[in-house]
Design a protein around this motif. Structure first.
Motif, PDB file in Angstrom:
ATOM      1  N   ALA A 220      35.366  43.556  55.887  1.00  0.00           N
ATOM      2  CA  ALA A 220      34.814  43.941  54.583  1.00  0.00           C
ATOM      3  C   ALA A 220      33.656  44.914  54.749  1.00  0.00           C
ATOM      4  O   ALA A 220      33.545  45.911  54.012  1.00  0.00           O
ATOM      5  CB  ALA A 220      34.362  42.692  53.827  1.00  0.00           C
ATOM      6  N   LEU A 223      35.064  48.369  55.628  1.00  0.00           N
ATOM      7  CA  LEU A 223      35.582  49.079  54.454  1.00  0.00           C
ATOM      8  C   LEU A 223      34.446  49.594  53.576  1.00  0.00           C
ATOM      9  O   LEU A 223      34.506  50.716  53.049  1.00  0.00           O
ATOM     10  CB  LEU A 223      36.485  48.151  53.642  1.00  0.00           C
ATOM     11  CG  LEU A 223      37.864  47.836  54.224  1.00  0.00           C
ATOM     12  CD1 LEU A 223      38.578  46.799  53.365  1.00  0.00           C
ATOM     13  CD2 LEU A 223      38.707  49.105  54.322  1.00  0.00           C
ATOM     14  N   ALA A 224      33.411  48.778  53.410  1.00  0.00           N
ATOM     15  CA  ALA A 224      32.276  49.200  52.587  1.00  0.00           C
ATOM     16  C   ALA A 224      31.567  50.401  53.210  1.00  0.00           C
ATOM     17  O   ALA A 224      31.222  51.369  52.516  1.00  0.00           O
ATOM     18  CB  ALA A 224      31.306  48.029  52.414  1.00  0.00           C
ATOM     19  N   LEU A 231      28.246  45.563  51.440  1.00  0.00           N
ATOM     20  CA  LEU A 231      28.797  44.302  50.949  1.00  0.00           C
ATOM     21  C   LEU A 231      27.689  43.438  50.373  1.00  0.00           C
ATOM     22  O   LEU A 231      26.638  43.258  51.000  1.00  0.00           O
ATOM     23  CB  LEU A 231      29.488  43.561  52.103  1.00  0.00           C
ATOM     24  CG  LEU A 231      30.244  42.287  51.750  1.00  0.00           C
ATOM     25  CD1 LEU A 231      31.503  42.613  50.948  1.00  0.00           C
ATOM     26  CD2 LEU A 231      30.618  41.532  53.028  1.00  0.00           C
ATOM     27  N   THR A 250      41.908  42.462  54.745  1.00  0.00           N
ATOM     28  CA  THR A 250      41.022  42.905  53.662  1.00  0.00           C
ATOM     29  C   THR A 250      41.440  44.267  53.118  1.00  0.00           C
ATOM     30  O   THR A 250      41.876  45.153  53.867  1.00  0.00           O
ATOM     31  CB  THR A 250      39.561  43.003  54.157  1.00  0.00           C
ATOM     32  OG1 THR A 250      39.496  43.894  55.269  1.00  0.00           O
ATOM     33  CG2 THR A 250      39.043  41.641  54.560  1.00  0.00           C
ATOM     34  N   TYR A 251      41.282  44.405  51.792  1.00  0.00           N
ATOM     35  CA  TYR A 251      41.568  45.664  51.105  1.00  0.00           C
ATOM     36  C   TYR A 251      40.448  45.929  50.103  1.00  0.00           C
ATOM     37  O   TYR A 251      39.744  45.001  49.668  1.00  0.00           O
ATOM     38  CB  TYR A 251      42.901  45.597  50.354  1.00  0.00           C
ATOM     39  CG  TYR A 251      44.103  45.294  51.224  1.00  0.00           C
ATOM     40  CD1 TYR A 251      44.597  46.245  52.111  1.00  0.00           C
ATOM     41  CD2 TYR A 251      44.753  44.059  51.138  1.00  0.00           C
ATOM     42  CE1 TYR A 251      45.711  45.978  52.899  1.00  0.00           C
ATOM     43  CE2 TYR A 251      45.864  43.776  51.927  1.00  0.00           C
ATOM     44  CZ  TYR A 251      46.331  44.739  52.804  1.00  0.00           C
ATOM     45  OH  TYR A 251      47.423  44.467  53.586  1.00  0.00           O
ATOM     46  N   MET A 252      40.296  47.181  49.732  1.00  0.00           N
ATOM     47  CA  MET A 252      39.311  47.555  48.714  1.00  0.00           C
ATOM     48  C   MET A 252      40.021  47.980  47.444  1.00  0.00           C
ATOM     49  O   MET A 252      40.971  48.763  47.483  1.00  0.00           O
ATOM     50  CB  MET A 252      38.403  48.685  49.203  1.00  0.00           C
ATOM     51  CG  MET A 252      37.350  49.087  48.166  1.00  0.00           C
ATOM     52  SD  MET A 252      36.309  50.477  48.703  1.00  0.00           S
ATOM     53  CE  MET A 252      35.357  49.670  49.990  1.00  0.00           C
ATOM     54  N   TYR A 277      36.893  37.669  44.749  1.00  0.00           N
ATOM     55  CA  TYR A 277      36.658  39.006  45.282  1.00  0.00           C
ATOM     56  C   TYR A 277      35.196  39.124  45.713  1.00  0.00           C
ATOM     57  O   TYR A 277      34.296  38.532  45.109  1.00  0.00           O
ATOM     58  CB  TYR A 277      36.914  40.084  44.225  1.00  0.00           C
ATOM     59  CG  TYR A 277      38.318  40.128  43.664  1.00  0.00           C
ATOM     60  CD1 TYR A 277      39.410  39.634  44.370  1.00  0.00           C
ATOM     61  CD2 TYR A 277      38.560  40.694  42.409  1.00  0.00           C
ATOM     62  CE1 TYR A 277      40.687  39.686  43.852  1.00  0.00           C
ATOM     63  CE2 TYR A 277      39.836  40.753  41.871  1.00  0.00           C
ATOM     64  CZ  TYR A 277      40.897  40.233  42.596  1.00  0.00           C
ATOM     65  OH  TYR A 277      42.161  40.282  42.070  1.00  0.00           O
ATOM     66  N   LEU A 280      30.594  44.769  45.755  1.00  0.00           N
ATOM     67  CA  LEU A 280      30.001  45.821  46.575  1.00  0.00           C
ATOM     68  C   LEU A 280      28.841  46.454  45.827  1.00  0.00           C
ATOM     69  O   LEU A 280      28.826  46.491  44.586  1.00  0.00           O
ATOM     70  CB  LEU A 280      31.040  46.881  46.933  1.00  0.00           C
ATOM     71  CG  LEU A 280      32.220  46.396  47.798  1.00  0.00           C
ATOM     72  CD1 LEU A 280      33.306  47.462  47.862  1.00  0.00           C
ATOM     73  CD2 LEU A 280      31.742  46.024  49.186  1.00  0.00           C
ATOM     74  N   ASN A 290      33.698  48.892  42.745  1.00  0.00           N
ATOM     75  CA  ASN A 290      34.719  48.534  43.735  1.00  0.00           C
ATOM     76  C   ASN A 290      34.587  47.059  44.098  1.00  0.00           C
ATOM     77  O   ASN A 290      33.561  46.436  43.830  1.00  0.00           O
ATOM     78  CB  ASN A 290      34.575  49.383  45.004  1.00  0.00           C
ATOM     79  CG  ASN A 290      34.703  50.862  44.757  1.00  0.00           C
ATOM     80  OD1 ASN A 290      33.694  51.532  44.529  1.00  0.00           O
ATOM     81  ND2 ASN A 290      35.913  51.372  44.796  1.00  0.00           N
ATOM     82  N   ILE A 292      36.185  43.919  47.166  1.00  0.00           N
ATOM     83  CA  ILE A 292      36.974  43.600  48.354  1.00  0.00           C
ATOM     84  C   ILE A 292      37.834  42.384  48.042  1.00  0.00           C
ATOM     85  O   ILE A 292      37.334  41.356  47.579  1.00  0.00           O
ATOM     86  CB  ILE A 292      36.078  43.289  49.573  1.00  0.00           C
ATOM     87  CG1 ILE A 292      35.253  44.504  49.975  1.00  0.00           C
ATOM     88  CG2 ILE A 292      36.911  42.776  50.743  1.00  0.00           C
ATOM     89  CD1 ILE A 292      36.051  45.631  50.572  1.00  0.00           C
TER      90      ILE A 292
END
Length: 699
Positions: A220, A223-224, A231, A250-252, A277, A280, A290, A292
């Protein structure tokens, strides 16, 4: 040495129950092993959404052989007694021994017990542990009599790589398990824990919850960072999500811009509470558009369908929130107050509207007890308005949909109505502190409403018969009492708890006698005192010092109590303090022993004056009479260190008394006078604290 491996495969175990269940399984199995005489080196338990696993290392192949001796009747005892002894131990007369002891000759039976094989003992131990798991909620399935959290689908049980026979939930144990429900559902055999853990990983299952949590947070954060965001810290959510997935991916996702004007708390609550979820933030700390999401599977399209589906679900949830947000603001916060008549505070205590009415009756009483320095710059009408509006948002659509937002939405709606910002803040903060780790309000109006709310709840619930018990506290009375304590101590408030609680209780029991209501108030104060003891112990204060001060009774000023406890602790760390504690214990022990022997109580109060036969007695009497009023005055002025110093000044006269005066003399009248003198010494110490509650000082 052999290794035990156990896995219970089931349908999804609720995330909130997994960690406790794993620990309970470890505790119950190891307890059973110890009871059966099976020693072991270590035991580790694991949990995923679909399985509980346990590995015990260092088990013996069997329990040790035992040789046990049992003494029977005398050698010359009647035959019936001897036969009964032999029969009870399963031996014949030839197998018994006759031995000489210091008390004569006796029959002895030597019982040799061969050790039992571990593999034979384990089925019963494991079955009892599985059945005894204390799930918060459990279920039956397929017409079976057993209860468990979810239907059991498989049992894996191996000892040193060999199958152990075990049956539960209609399932027979074996040496096989399965991997991820979708990514690797095919069964595979395992030989031991290392093989089991490695093959699970190959089958898309990470056994260790801590490792799953680390993977979730690391991915996470990555991705952030790639999106130039950070995060939002949420340890509780990370723990929960780790219990929802066996193979975290994990996906955004993106939040539609039309919802970004909602209060941030609405967005984060909707994402966290309902969808799990992660939120962010931008580098400036603002909520980013957004989120995660953690999936429990890999997809061929690299998560595009997963993200799209979650965005669609969140869009629907936020559309509801936006509807309530727009709808609620069409009316003022004050306009929701009549609807509080439809919300029950407690079945026997009335509605929330009644609660607010009774809180309003106490505004002036509590406000007048606050120091002018604390409430400086605020206006009394603001306090009344904060109390009137504190619960109004409970009737709003947003709070009905998202109960977690109570108070916070009241603040937003109050600001929309151009209410004083301090009043709006008080509406948001008056539920705090909600626990030992929650921050405590410090602003005057916030502190006032929070304290009044909690005092009312404690008094009202006690008045209608609600109590916390060892097995449950459904109304959170302990949490409420701790909130009161923290509000008072952390803001140094001098609050007349006894008077306020009496007025609250009286409102709910107007037909009771004054004595009945006073008894309820005393019970509440004892309850608060118990929670204060716990709170101070957690802060590192010695429990015996707390008990010594509390034992004096008649005190409802928590700030004064804690100051006195602190001063007593400092005093006892000095040489004078330690010496005087020894003197007190000596006097108290002599007095207690003589009172027990004479079956009477010796008191310095009575018709006969405390007369002196020796100068050491008179000097001590004069000294104690001199410092007693001074100690009382110092206590009244809260100069507790001075109180301790005054008590210390009596040390030379006390030492002289015990060095030169014999208490238990033959002259009965003189003996009684001196025993009453010891009571006088004991009571003089009680100006400070009940020293009998303090540990140490024995001679």
């Amino acid at each position: 040495m052999p290794e035990l491996l156990l896995e219970i495969l089931s349908e999804e175990i609720p995330a909130r129950m997994q960690a406790r269940a794993a620990e309970d399984l470890r505790r119950l199995v190891t307890g059973g092993l110890e009871e059966a005489g099976l020693a072991f080196d270590s035991a580790r338990a694991f949990a995923t959404p679909r399985r509980l696993a346990l590995v015990v290392d260092g088990l013996p192949a069997k329990t040790p052989d035992i040789s046990e001796e049992r003494r029977g009747p005398r050698a010359d005892a009647p035959d019936r007694a001897v036969e009964g002894f032999l029969r009870g131990n399963g031996i014949t007369r030839d197998q018994a021994e006759i031995r000489e002891t210091g008390k004569g000759s006796f029959y002895f039976a030597v019982i040799e017990k061969k050790g039992a094989k571990s593999v034979d003992l384990l089925p019963e131990i494991l079955a009892e542990a599985i059945d005894a798991l204390p799930w918060p909620k459990s279920m039956r399935w397929a017409g079976r009599s057993e209860r468990w959290v979810r239907p059991i689908h498989g049992l894996l049980c191996l000892l040193d790589g060999r199958k152990v026979s075990l049956a539960r939930g209609g399932i027979e144990s074996g040496s096989k398990t399965v991997g991820h429900r979708f990514l690797a559902p095919k069964a595979f055999a395992v030989k031991g824990f290392d093989d089991y853990e490695a093959k699970l990983r190959n089958a898309k299952v990470i056994l260790d919850a801590a490792e799953r949590r680390e993977i979730i947070l690391a991915d996470a954060v990555k991705l952030a960072d790639e999106a130039g965001l950070r995060l939002k810290d949420d340890p509780g959510l990370a723990d929960e999500v780790a219990g929802l997935v066996e193979w975290p991916v994990t996906y955004m996702g993106t939040i539609d811009g039309e919802f970004m004007d909602l209060p941030p708390e609405v967005l984060t609550t909707s994402m966290r509470a309902h969808q799990k979820y992660f939120a962010l933030e931008t580098t400036s700390g603002a909520l980013a558009p957004n989120f995660i999401v953690v999936a429990n599977t890999e997809t061929s399209d690299k998560g595009k369908a997963v993200v799209a589906g979650n965005e669609r679900v969140l869009r629907a949830r936020l559309a509801d929130a936006k509807f309530y947000w727009d709808q609620d603001r069409r009316a003022s916060l004050q306009s929701y107050k009549p609807f509080l008549e439809n919300l029950v505070f407690h079945a026997d205590a009335g509605t929330v509207a009644v609660k607010i009415f009774r809180m309003e009756n106490l505004v002036d009483v509590l406000l007048n007890s606050f120091s002018p320095e604390f409430i400086k710059g605020t206006y009394s009408e603001d306090y009344r308005e904060a109390v009137r509006l504190a619960k109004c948002d409970l009737a709003s659509g947003m709070v009905r949909e998202f109960p977690e937002l109570q108070g916070l939405m009241g603040r937003y709606y109050a600001l929309e109505d151009k209410v004083n910002p301090s009043v709006a803040t008080a509406i948001a903060e008056h539920y705090s502190p909600k626990g030992p780790r929650d921050s405590c309000p410090t602003k005057p109006i916030s502190v006032f409403v929070s304290l009044l709310d909690k005092l009312h709840d404690l008094g009202a619930l006690y008045a209608v018969g609600v109590r916390a018990t060892g097995s449950g506290d459904p109304y959170g009375l302990r949490r409420t009492a701790l909130g009161i304590i923290r509000l008072i101590l952390e803001n140094s408030l001098r609050v007349p708890l006894q008077r306020l609680l009496y007025l609250i209780v009286r409102q709910y029991n107007p037909t009771d006698t004054i004595e009945d209501d006073e008894a309820i108030v005393d019970e509440i104060l004892d309850f608060i005192a118990d929670r204060l003891k716990v709170h101070l112990r957690e802060q590192g204060t010695r429990h015996d010092l707390i008990s010594a001060v509390f034992a004096l009774g008649g005190e409802d000023d928590l700030v004064r109590l804690t100051k006195r406890v602190s001063a007593l602790g400092r005093f006892l760390e000095t040489d004078d303090g330690a010496s005087l504690l020894t003197v007190y214990k000596r006097a108290a022990n002599i007095l207690r022993a003589e009172e027990k022997r004479d079956n009477t109580k010796y008191s310095d109060e009575g018709t006969n004056p405390l007369t002196s036969r020796e100068s050491a007695e008179q000097d001590l009497i004069d000294r104690l009479w001199d410092v007693g009023p001074k100690i009382t005055k110092a206590n009244e002025n809260e100069e507790f260190d001075e109180s301790m110093r005054l008590l210390s000044s009596t040390r030379p006269d006390l030492d002289k008394f015990f060095d030169n005066v014999t208490v238990n003399v033959e002259d009965s009248e003189l003996r009684e006078t001196r025993l009453r003198m010891l009571d006088f010494i004991r009571k003089s110490f009680h100006y400070i604290a009940d020293f009998s509650q303090i540990e140490g000082g024995e001679r």
